[in-house]
Write an enzyme that holds these catalytic residues in place. Structure first.
Site, mmCIF file in Angstrom:
data_model
loop_
_atom_site.group_PDB
_atom_site.id
_atom_site.type_symbol
_atom_site.label_atom_id
_atom_site.label_comp_id
_atom_site.label_asym_id
_atom_site.label_seq_id
_atom_site.Cartn_x
_atom_site.Cartn_y
_atom_site.Cartn_z
ATOM 1 N N CYS A 1 0.806 -1.227 0.000
ATOM 2 C CA CYS A 1 0.000 0.000 0.000
ATOM 3 C C CYS A 1 0.836 1.274 0.000
ATOM 4 C CB CYS A 1 -0.899 0.017 1.224
ATOM 5 S SG CYS A 1 0.064 0.013 2.739
ATOM 6 N N CYS B 1 -1.206 -5.131 7.054
ATOM 7 C CA CYS B 1 -0.884 -3.975 7.894
ATOM 8 C C CYS B 1 -0.091 -4.391 9.132
ATOM 9 C CB CYS B 1 -2.152 -3.245 8.306
ATOM 10 S SG CYS B 1 -3.252 -2.920 6.927
HETATM 11 FE FE1 FES Z 1 -1.186 0.332 4.408
HETATM 12 FE FE2 FES Z 1 -2.662 -0.820 6.173
HETATM 13 S S1 FES Z 1 -3.303 -0.086 4.245
HETATM 14 S S2 FES Z 1 -0.510 -0.584 6.215
#
Ligand code: FES
Length: 128
Positions: free
Chosen positions: A33, A102
């Site tokens: 992400c 995450c």
């Molecule tokens: Fe990036 Fe959770 S969406 S660490």
């Protein structure tokens, strides 16, 4: 979707902020992400005496960062190295499957900070 515990850690993060003069710094990015986390540790007698984090990321990343600082504080380096993303996810009590990555950030950040400390101790530079 998130546990009350994780929401509490997101709203009231423990050990958040920068540390002056840390013994080890871990900087990790999450390829899934693009979020980024810094972990700062102070080490005394092979034990994590103090730990802080700065996470530029989602709620789950901030919540699990806070959780891992509580899990790692006071532990020996060897114990802290064994804290896995699975342990973090369990401690967060039910992380939704799409948010599992995450918890990787928190575990990797902690391990990177320990590695940086150990590198410095061996005289191998600052690990940047
Ligand atoms: Fe990036 Fe959770 S969406 S660490």
């Amino acid at each position: 979707m998130y546990s009350d515990k994780l929401i509490d850690h997101f709203r009231n993060p423990r050990n958040m902020g920068r540390m002056d003069d840390p013994d080890g710094v871990g900087k990790v990015g999450n390829p899934a992400c693009g979020d980024v986390m810094y972990v700062y540790i102070k080490v005394k007698d092979d034990r994590i005496e103090d730990i802080k984090f700065e996470t530029f990321g989602c709620a789950a990343a901030i919540g699990t960062s806070s959780i891992i600082t509580e899990m790692a504080k006071g532990r020996t380096l060897e114990e802290a190295k064994k804290i896995s993303k699975k342990d973090v996810a369990e401690e967060a009590e039910n992380l939704p499957p799409i948010k599992m990555h995450c918890s990787v950030l928190a575990a990797d950040g902690l391990h990177a900070a320990i590695e940086d400390y150990e590198k410095k101790k061996r005289g191998e530079g600052d690990g940047e």
